[in-house]
Design a protein around this motif. Structure first.
Motif, PDB file in Angstrom:
ATOM      1  N   ILE A 103      51.658  25.047  40.552  1.00  0.00           N
ATOM      2  CA  ILE A 103      51.210  26.447  40.545  1.00  0.00           C
ATOM      3  C   ILE A 103      49.683  26.507  40.673  1.00  0.00           C
ATOM      4  N   ALA A 104      48.993  25.616  39.942  1.00  0.00           N
ATOM      5  CA  ALA A 104      47.530  25.584  40.024  1.00  0.00           C
ATOM      6  C   ALA A 104      47.083  25.317  41.461  1.00  0.00           C
ATOM      7  N   LYS A 105      47.786  24.401  42.131  1.00  0.00           N
ATOM      8  CA  LYS A 105      47.416  24.088  43.521  1.00  0.00           C
ATOM      9  C   LYS A 105      47.638  25.289  44.421  1.00  0.00           C
ATOM     10  N   THR A 106      48.705  26.045  44.141  1.00  0.00           N
ATOM     11  CA  THR A 106      48.966  27.252  44.933  1.00  0.00           C
ATOM     12  C   THR A 106      47.833  28.277  44.743  1.00  0.00           C
ATOM     13  N   LEU A 107      47.385  28.417  43.504  1.00  0.00           N
ATOM     14  CA  LEU A 107      46.272  29.336  43.228  1.00  0.00           C
ATOM     15  C   LEU A 107      45.030  28.898  44.008  1.00  0.00           C
ATOM     16  N   ASP A 108      44.796  27.596  43.997  1.00  0.00           N
ATOM     17  CA  ASP A 108      43.641  27.030  44.686  1.00  0.00           C
ATOM     18  C   ASP A 108      43.691  27.367  46.180  1.00  0.00           C
ATOM     19  N   LYS A 109      44.888  27.210  46.746  1.00  0.00           N
ATOM     20  CA  LYS A 109      45.075  27.466  48.167  1.00  0.00           C
ATOM     21  C   LYS A 109      44.863  28.948  48.484  1.00  0.00           C
ATOM     22  N   ALA A 110      45.411  29.817  47.628  1.00  0.00           N
ATOM     23  CA  ALA A 110      45.279  31.261  47.860  1.00  0.00           C
ATOM     24  C   ALA A 110      43.810  31.673  47.761  1.00  0.00           C
ATOM     25  N   ALA A 111      43.083  31.098  46.785  1.00  0.00           N
ATOM     26  CA  ALA A 111      41.666  31.433  46.616  1.00  0.00           C
ATOM     27  C   ALA A 111      40.881  31.023  47.854  1.00  0.00           C
ATOM     28  N   ALA A 112      41.203  29.845  48.398  1.00  0.00           N
ATOM     29  CA  ALA A 112      40.513  29.379  49.602  1.00  0.00           C
ATOM     30  C   ALA A 112      40.804  30.318  50.769  1.00  0.00           C
ATOM     31  N   THR A 164      58.651  30.637  43.628  1.00  0.00           N
ATOM     32  CA  THR A 164      57.570  31.110  42.770  1.00  0.00           C
ATOM     33  C   THR A 164      56.220  30.915  43.440  1.00  0.00           C
ATOM     34  N   LYS A 165      56.013  29.722  43.976  1.00  0.00           N
ATOM     35  CA  LYS A 165      54.733  29.418  44.624  1.00  0.00           C
ATOM     36  C   LYS A 165      54.470  30.367  45.785  1.00  0.00           C
ATOM     37  N   GLN A 166      55.532  30.620  46.549  1.00  0.00           N
ATOM     38  CA  GLN A 166      55.373  31.496  47.707  1.00  0.00           C
ATOM     39  C   GLN A 166      55.025  32.920  47.266  1.00  0.00           C
ATOM     40  N   LYS A 167      55.705  33.373  46.204  1.00  0.00           N
ATOM     41  CA  LYS A 167      55.433  34.731  45.709  1.00  0.00           C
ATOM     42  C   LYS A 167      53.987  34.855  45.218  1.00  0.00           C
ATOM     43  N   ILE A 168      53.523  33.842  44.499  1.00  0.00           N
ATOM     44  CA  ILE A 168      52.150  33.861  43.979  1.00  0.00           C
ATOM     45  C   ILE A 168      51.156  33.938  45.134  1.00  0.00           C
ATOM     46  N   TYR A 169      51.361  33.045  46.099  1.00  0.00           N
ATOM     47  CA  TYR A 169      50.433  32.964  47.223  1.00  0.00           C
ATOM     48  C   TYR A 169      50.386  34.301  47.971  1.00  0.00           C
ATOM     49  N   GLU A 170      51.569  34.823  48.265  1.00  0.00           N
ATOM     50  CA  GLU A 170      51.619  36.064  49.051  1.00  0.00           C
ATOM     51  C   GLU A 170      50.979  37.228  48.305  1.00  0.00           C
ATOM     52  N   TYR A 198      46.779  41.333  47.961  1.00  0.00           N
ATOM     53  CA  TYR A 198      45.824  42.198  47.258  1.00  0.00           C
ATOM     54  C   TYR A 198      44.378  41.758  47.459  1.00  0.00           C
ATOM     55  N   GLY A 199      44.172  40.461  47.540  1.00  0.00           N
ATOM     56  CA  GLY A 199      42.794  39.964  47.541  1.00  0.00           C
ATOM     57  C   GLY A 199      42.216  39.722  48.923  1.00  0.00           C
ATOM     58  N   GLY A 200      43.044  39.884  49.965  1.00  0.00           N
ATOM     59  CA  GLY A 200      42.618  39.545  51.321  1.00  0.00           C
ATOM     60  C   GLY A 200      41.316  40.187  51.755  1.00  0.00           C
ATOM     61  N   ASN A 201      41.109  41.450  51.351  1.00  0.00           N
ATOM     62  CA  ASN A 201      39.901  42.162  51.784  1.00  0.00           C
ATOM     63  C   ASN A 201      38.812  42.210  50.715  1.00  0.00           C
ATOM     64  N   ARG A 234      35.451  37.555  42.887  1.00  0.00           N
ATOM     65  CA  ARG A 234      36.427  36.642  42.295  1.00  0.00           C
ATOM     66  C   ARG A 234      37.742  37.327  41.966  1.00  0.00           C
ATOM     67  N   VAL A 235      38.692  36.524  41.568  1.00  0.00           N
ATOM     68  CA  VAL A 235      40.024  37.052  41.251  1.00  0.00           C
ATOM     69  C   VAL A 235      40.470  36.466  39.925  1.00  0.00           C
ATOM     70  N   SER A 236      41.103  37.297  39.092  1.00  0.00           N
ATOM     71  CA  SER A 236      41.720  36.781  37.870  1.00  0.00           C
ATOM     72  C   SER A 236      43.202  37.144  37.892  1.00  0.00           C
ATOM     73  N   ILE A 237      43.992  36.342  37.205  1.00  0.00           N
ATOM     74  CA  ILE A 237      45.446  36.556  37.217  1.00  0.00           C
ATOM     75  C   ILE A 237      45.989  36.611  35.793  1.00  0.00           C
ATOM     76  N   THR A 238      47.218  37.060  35.652  1.00  0.00           N
ATOM     77  CA  THR A 238      47.925  37.018  34.377  1.00  0.00           C
ATOM     78  C   THR A 238      47.882  35.588  33.837  1.00  0.00           C
ATOM     79  N   PRO A 239      47.690  35.399  32.524  1.00  0.00           N
ATOM     80  CA  PRO A 239      47.688  34.029  31.998  1.00  0.00           C
ATOM     81  C   PRO A 239      48.925  33.275  32.502  1.00  0.00           C
ATOM     82  N   ALA A 240      48.689  32.173  33.204  1.00  0.00           N
ATOM     83  CA  ALA A 240      49.771  31.512  33.944  1.00  0.00           C
ATOM     84  C   ALA A 240      50.922  31.106  33.039  1.00  0.00           C
ATOM     85  N   SER A 241      50.639  30.851  31.762  1.00  0.00           N
ATOM     86  CA  SER A 241      51.710  30.358  30.889  1.00  0.00           C
ATOM     87  C   SER A 241      52.718  31.457  30.571  1.00  0.00           C
TER      88      SER A 241
END
Lengths: 143, 453
Positions: free
Chosen positions: B97-106, B42-48, B53-56, B76-83
């Motif tokens: 999952i929150a940490k994965t989001l943090d990493k992807a945003a960085a 799941t984490k990998q799918k979220i990150y990828e 989509y957000g890379g550029n 900025r980026v918004s996502i589907t409500p994580a719950s």
């Protein structure tokens, strides 16, 4: 090149239809390459060079008046092969304001490169020069 | 010349002198296809997906900024409500999952990612209970993740159990992040009638009825409106409303144009333009200053609510005329810490939390970025939020609360985050007990106006 999700999905479906169970890495690669190049041509042919920003740009300039401003600015535009479509300027006391509408569609340079060139001119003459795409003005002042 | 000299100079004046900018271009990304039984997958799918989509995103926004000479303050980026997609996970896994989001945003170079959210206005699933438990830890262990929880709606009423849990979560988050002046609470909003397409952080998320990816834009421009009002001079209120409308019309048109262009670069659909007037701590970029320019002596003076109502209404009318894709919150924001005029009014003792509450009944959001004493009991916080939600459900509008019970601070102290979050003077809260009411739990039933079918 930039493919949309829709296009990627279509290419994938096409590959599945054509290859079915016979798919291997090489055949998939061949089908995808063919599909991508077809899209590439479709996109490129009708609209010419896609990379270049098309259309008209509004140049606004103001600052303290002194001789040679119009000459320097228009020389820079001419070097960049920008076509001047309209030009107006006013002097208020020691200040001048100038607005030039230019067409950059025949320029070999991108808008950002032209902006860089004119920033050099602005620094040299100690004036302000802004270049903004015409769409901004059209949207803000025309319904 | 197709444009008047004055028109062109006016645009230059707005962009170069009055700090007109596009506040945010927010890329909404659906994560509904990212759930897997295995948390690592799941984490990998979220990150990828976010990086794909957000890379550029930042690059495209910068290009459009340059082309039109109007700056875009935030990307900025918004996502589907994580719950929702990750309903099967436990509280600890949600933190992962929150940490994965943090990493992807960085990775994609943005400062905030929003949508660590839940919609629990009517009740909880098991996963949503776990999710709510995870919020304080998630906000402590990440920098870029913003969370919002919707606890009330006109159709469902107010879920007091969820509201009480959120009051506890706010207190816990304040304590967890006490070393940084309880900054975690600045990233946590409790909502009533939350809009699904709001591009403004921290309350943004990618609604479940939205497409796979969408680009929404939030315009701004309190500085431009302020100058227009000042230039209008002594005109009557109808004319003043007209001045505001004309100004906001132009802002909205520019915002929509730039949003559409960024969306085009991404190759994704354009969603909405949110025509909110969003202040920043910069001088002159203030809703408080607009209210004063309209004629009240200070924010909080009698007449403030009426002035704000008129401003909010004029903003909406102009936006509706200018664009057919208006959405989100679309009104005036009144965050205290992010608005110099508001901060000064609080410091002078002219603006109380009760007056702010009254103002939220006519503006587009709620009690926003308000610091209160760290020892405020959770039941009192729940009471304040319940009042906000009541305004929301009865008036069928979005309301929210982003309260910061600043750990260890008292009235008269200041929490200063610097940057966009600004500084908030700690405000006085009535020291009366609400526990007998909010502690009953259950749900306040939906109001009469929910029966519109």
């Amino acid at each position: 090149m930039n493919l949309t999700e829709e296009e990627i999905r279509n290419i994938a479906l096409k590959a599945i239809n054509e290859l079915g169970n016979k798919a291997n890495a090489d055949t998939v690669k061949a089908v995808v390459e063919k599909a991508v190049s077809a899209i590439d041509e479709n996109v490129k042919l009708p609209s010419g060079n896609l990379k270049k920003t098309s259309g008209r740009v509004i140049l606004t300039s103001f600052g303290m008046n002194h001789p040679g401003i119009v000459a320097k600015v228009t020389t820079a535009l001419s070097n960049a092969k920008c076509d001047i479509r309209d030009m107006s300027q006013k002097i208020m006391d020691e200040f001048y304001t100038m607005i030039i509408i230019i067409d950059i569609s025949n320029s070999p340079l991108e808008l950002s490169e032209i902006q860089n060139e004119l920033t050099k001119v602005a620094d040299e003459l100690k004036i302000k020069i802004y270049l903004q795409h015409e769409d901004l003005f059209r949207h803000m002042h025309r319904v | 010349m197709p444009y008047q000299f004055e028109e062109i100079l006016e645009t230059i004046k707005m962009t170069e002198i009055e700090h007109f900018d596009i506040r945010t271009v927010t890329l909404g990304i659906s994560l509904r296809d990212c759930a897997d039984r295995n948390i690592e997958v799941t984490k990998q799918k979220i990150y990828e997906k976010i990086v794909r989509y957000g890379g550029n995103h930042v690059k495209y926004a910068n290009e459009i900024e340059r082309q039109y000479g109007v700056s875009i303050a935030n990307k900025r980026v918004s996502i589907t409500p994580a719950s929702i997609p990750f309903d099967s996970f436990s509280a600890d896994e949600y933190v992962e999952i929150a940490k994965t989001l943090d990493k992807a945003a960085a990775e994609i170079g943005i400062d905030y990612i929003a949508g660590y959210s839940a919609l629990v206005q009517k009740g909880f699933t098991n996963g949503e209970r776990e999710f709510l438990k995870s919020i304080p830890t998630a906000l402590t262990e990440t920098q870029r993740v913003c969370s919002s929880v919707n606890v009330a709606s006109t159709k469902a009423g107010i879920n007091m159990d969820a509201l009480n849990m959120m009051a506890d979560a706010i207190k816990q988050t304040a304590e967890n992040t006490k070393e940084q002046q309880s900054i975690g609470c600045a990233k946590l909003v409790v909502f009533c009638n939350i809009p699904e397409d709001n591009p403004f952080i921290a309350g943004a998320f990618h609604g479940i009825t939205e497409p796979e990816v969408v680009l929404n834009v939030g315009v701004s421009g309190p500085g431009v409106v302020l100058d227009a009002i000042k230039n209008a001079g002594n005109v009557d209120l109808q004319q003043l409303s007209e001045v505001i409308k004309r100004t906001v019309f132009r802002i909205t048109r520019a915002g929509e144009l730039m949003g559409r262009q960024v969306a085009k670069k991404h190759g994704v659909p354009f969603g909405i333009v949110d025509i909110s007037l969003a202040p920043t701590p910069a001088k002159g970029d203030s809703i408080g200053d607009i209210l004063k320019a309209m004629g009240v002596e200070d924010v909080g003076a009698p007449g403030t609510t009426a002035a704000l109502a008129m401003l909010n209404d004029a903003v909406k009318k102009a936006g509706l005329m200018a664009s057919s894709s208006v959405g989100g919150l679309s009104g005036a924001f009144i965050p205290v810490s992010e608005d110099q005029g508001m901060i000064e009014a609080v410091e002078r003792g002219n603006l109380s939390i009760e007056k702010l509450e009254a103002m939220t009944s006519v503006c587009s959001v709620g009690l926003d970025m308000i610091a209160i004493p760290g020892d405020t009991p959770a039941s009192t916080i729940a009471g304040i939020i319940a009042d906000e939600c009541a305004i929301g459900i009865i008036n069928d509008k979005a309301t929210s609360a982003r309260l910061i019970p600043a750990y260890g601070k008292k009235v008269g102290d200041v929490v200063d985050y610097g940057g966009l979050l600004g500084k908030a003077p700690v405000m006085d809260v009535r020291n009366l007990n609400s526990n007998g009411f909010v502690g009953r739990g259950g749900r306040i039933p939906a109001p009469v106006r929910s029966l519109t079918n």
